[in-house]
Design a protein around this motif. Structure first.
Motif, PDB file in Angstrom:
ATOM      1  N   ASP A  42       0.767  -1.138   0.106  1.00 12.69           N
ATOM      2  CA  ASP A  42      -0.061   0.032   0.147  1.00 12.69           C
ATOM      3  C   ASP A  42       0.846   1.219  -0.060  1.00 12.69           C
ATOM      4  N   GLU A  43       2.126   0.860   0.309  1.00 13.84           N
ATOM      5  CA  GLU A  43       2.990   2.200   0.307  1.00 13.84           C
ATOM      6  C   GLU A  43       3.286   2.977  -0.942  1.00 13.84           C
ATOM      7  N   GLY A  44       2.839   2.209  -2.176  1.00 18.70           N
ATOM      8  CA  GLY A  44       2.821   2.883  -3.277  1.00 18.70           C
ATOM      9  C   GLY A  44       3.970   2.170  -4.277  1.00 18.70           C
ATOM     10  N   ALA A  45       4.490   3.194  -4.983  1.00 22.82           N
ATOM     11  CA  ALA A  45       5.374   2.756  -6.169  1.00 22.82           C
ATOM     12  C   ALA A  45       6.551   1.570  -5.672  1.00 22.82           C
ATOM     13  N   VAL A  46       7.210   0.959  -6.561  1.00 25.91           N
ATOM     14  CA  VAL A  46       8.466   0.123  -6.041  1.00 25.91           C
ATOM     15  C   VAL A  46       9.570   1.247  -5.420  1.00 25.91           C
ATOM     16  N   GLY A  47       9.838   2.072  -5.784  1.00 30.87           N
ATOM     17  CA  GLY A  47      10.869   2.875  -5.157  1.00 30.87           C
ATOM     18  C   GLY A  47      10.400   3.566  -3.679  1.00 30.87           C
ATOM     19  N   THR A  48       9.249   3.403  -3.332  1.00 31.05           N
ATOM     20  CA  THR A  48       8.880   4.028  -1.857  1.00 31.05           C
ATOM     21  C   THR A  48       8.747   2.872  -0.997  1.00 31.05           C
ATOM     22  N   ARG A  49       8.356   1.724  -1.396  1.00 33.33           N
ATOM     23  CA  ARG A  49       8.073   0.508  -0.456  1.00 33.33           C
ATOM     24  C   ARG A  49       9.472   0.072   0.205  1.00 33.33           C
ATOM     25  N   PRO A  50       9.086  -0.329   1.530  1.00 37.52           N
ATOM     26  CA  PRO A  50      10.169  -1.022   2.230  1.00 37.52           C
ATOM     27  C   PRO A  50      10.661  -2.158   1.642  1.00 37.52           C
ATOM     28  N   THR A  51      11.888  -2.380   1.865  1.00 35.13           N
ATOM     29  CA  THR A  51      12.727  -3.390   1.218  1.00 35.13           C
ATOM     30  C   THR A  51      12.347  -4.630   2.127  1.00 35.13           C
ATOM     31  N   ARG A  52      12.422  -5.941   1.306  1.00 35.66           N
ATOM     32  CA  ARG A  52      12.119  -7.277   1.822  1.00 35.66           C
ATOM     33  C   ARG A  52      13.474  -8.142   1.508  1.00 35.66           C
ATOM     34  N   MET A  53      13.866  -8.775   2.864  1.00 38.16           N
ATOM     35  CA  MET A  53      15.128  -9.764   2.585  1.00 38.16           C
ATOM     36  C   MET A  53      14.552 -11.133   2.828  1.00 38.16           C
ATOM     37  N   LEU A  54      15.037 -12.373   1.922  1.00 37.15           N
ATOM     38  CA  LEU A  54      14.522 -13.666   2.176  1.00 37.15           C
ATOM     39  C   LEU A  54      15.918 -14.146   2.819  1.00 37.15           C
ATOM     40  N   VAL A  55      15.818 -14.910   3.855  1.00 29.72           N
ATOM     41  CA  VAL A  55      16.842 -15.569   4.583  1.00 29.72           C
ATOM     42  C   VAL A  55      16.603 -16.949   4.135  1.00 29.72           C
ATOM     43  N   ILE A  56      17.182 -17.892   3.439  1.00 30.54           N
ATOM     44  CA  ILE A  56      17.029 -19.352   3.323  1.00 30.54           C
ATOM     45  C   ILE A  56      18.042 -20.014   4.176  1.00 30.54           C
ATOM     46  N   ALA A  57      17.769 -20.795   5.270  1.00 27.07           N
ATOM     47  CA  ALA A  57      18.468 -21.228   6.242  1.00 27.07           C
ATOM     48  C   ALA A  57      18.585 -22.734   6.365  1.00 27.07           C
ATOM     49  N   THR A  58      19.707 -23.247   6.345  1.00 28.34           N
ATOM     50  CA  THR A  58      19.623 -24.739   6.684  1.00 28.34           C
ATOM     51  C   THR A  58      19.207 -25.207   7.825  1.00 28.34           C
ATOM     52  N   LEU A  59      18.306 -26.266   7.851  1.00 26.80           N
ATOM     53  CA  LEU A  59      17.722 -26.585   9.179  1.00 26.80           C
ATOM     54  C   LEU A  59      18.787 -27.264  10.151  1.00 26.80           C
ATOM     55  N   LEU A  60      19.790 -27.902   9.775  1.00 25.24           N
ATOM     56  CA  LEU A  60      20.576 -28.411  10.633  1.00 25.24           C
ATOM     57  C   LEU A  60      21.746 -27.653  11.316  1.00 25.24           C
ATOM     58  N   CYS A  61      21.936 -26.556  10.792  1.00 25.33           N
ATOM     59  CA  CYS A  61      23.176 -25.535  11.284  1.00 25.33           C
ATOM     60  C   CYS A  61      22.767 -24.211  11.332  1.00 25.33           C
ATOM     61  N   SER A  62      22.479 -23.369  10.143  1.00 27.04           N
ATOM     62  CA  SER A  62      22.250 -22.047  10.346  1.00 27.04           C
ATOM     63  C   SER A  62      21.008 -21.873  10.719  1.00 27.04           C
ATOM     64  N   TYR A  63      19.713 -22.555  10.596  1.00 26.95           N
ATOM     65  CA  TYR A  63      18.532 -22.134  11.502  1.00 26.95           C
ATOM     66  C   TYR A  63      18.450 -22.306  12.810  1.00 26.95           C
ATOM     67  N   PRO A  64      19.153 -23.103  13.507  1.00 22.72           N
ATOM     68  CA  PRO A  64      19.324 -23.166  14.888  1.00 22.72           C
ATOM     69  C   PRO A  64      20.056 -21.807  15.434  1.00 22.72           C
ATOM     70  N   GLY A  65      20.957 -21.442  14.710  1.00 23.71           N
ATOM     71  CA  GLY A  65      21.704 -19.996  14.853  1.00 23.71           C
ATOM     72  C   GLY A  65      20.753 -18.880  14.899  1.00 23.71           C
ATOM     73  N   ILE A  66      19.846 -18.696  13.761  1.00 23.87           N
ATOM     74  CA  ILE A  66      18.979 -17.769  13.756  1.00 23.87           C
ATOM     75  C   ILE A  66      17.965 -17.741  14.797  1.00 23.87           C
ATOM     76  N   ASP A  67      17.544 -18.990  14.850  1.00 23.63           N
ATOM     77  CA  ASP A  67      16.533 -19.234  16.153  1.00 23.63           C
ATOM     78  C   ASP A  67      17.182 -18.591  17.451  1.00 23.63           C
ATOM     79  N   ALA A  68      18.278 -19.118  17.562  1.00 30.17           N
ATOM     80  CA  ALA A  68      19.155 -18.647  19.083  1.00 30.17           C
ATOM     81  C   ALA A  68      19.376 -17.080  18.782  1.00 30.17           C
ATOM     82  N   THR A  69      19.366 -16.569  17.762  1.00 23.45           N
ATOM     83  CA  THR A  69      19.291 -14.903  17.723  1.00 23.45           C
ATOM     84  C   THR A  69      18.143 -14.513  18.221  1.00 23.45           C
ATOM     85  N   GLY A  70      16.916 -14.970  17.968  1.00 27.41           N
ATOM     86  CA  GLY A  70      15.645 -14.362  18.231  1.00 27.41           C
ATOM     87  C   GLY A  70      15.144 -14.860  19.703  1.00 27.41           C
TER      88      GLY A  70
END
Length: 155
Positions: free
Chosen positions: A8-36
């Motif tokens: 709803d923010e409007g045009a592409v240049g004005t909207r918030p950016t989006r970042m996707l993190v693809i996390a491996t379940l056995l190693c990186s995801y536990p680290g990301i979960d621990a971050t939270g």
């Protein structure tokens, strides 16, 4: 096929950016979960997608994400510690090929990064997300992405 993401923010240049993190379940995801769990902060525009191994996604998956309005993708893998023999090396080759495809479509390759995050690497994860946020501050939201060329048909 769905339409590219809009807000709803409007045009592409004005909207918030989006970042996707693809996390491996056995190693990186536990680290990301621990971050939270440690209440360490990272931007709310960060979406974490756990997966058995990122190598299972073809190059077209990343291009599709960009076409749909994902502004950056951080692949948090196990690195060479992957329990799947040869998967990291194959993933690295896929990402190298994806960079070529991104260049052909006019997508800045800084929008895609492969990194190794371990199961206790909370500070490393926060740093990688912050680094990608700096890239997004420089690049802004992704604009229209050139469509994939039609496959060549042999005569």
């Amino acid at each position: 096929m769905t339409a590219p993401a809009t807000t709803d923010e409007g045009a592409v240049g004005t909207r918030p950016t989006r970042m996707l993190v693809i996390a491996t379940l056995l190693c990186s995801y536990p680290g990301i979960d621990a971050t939270g769990q440690a209440h360490m902060e990272y931007p709310p525009n960060t979406y974490v997608f756990p997966t058995p191994d990122p190598v299972m996604f073809p190059e077209s998956f990343y291009l599709y994400c960009f076409e749909q309005g994902v502004d950056a993708i951080l692949i948090a893998s196990c690195g060479t510690d992957s329990p799947y023999k040869g998967s990291f090396e194959q993933l690295a080759r896929q990402i190298d090929h994806t960079y070529e495809l991104m260049k052909a479509r006019g997508i800045d390759i800084r929008r895609l990064k492969l990194t190794a995050i371990c199961s206790v690497c909370t500070k490393a994860f926060v740093k990688e997300v912050a680094d990608m946020e700096k890239v997004l501050d420089d690049l802004g939201p992704i604009g229209p992405v050139a469509p994939a060329p039609a496959p060549e048909v042999a005569a």
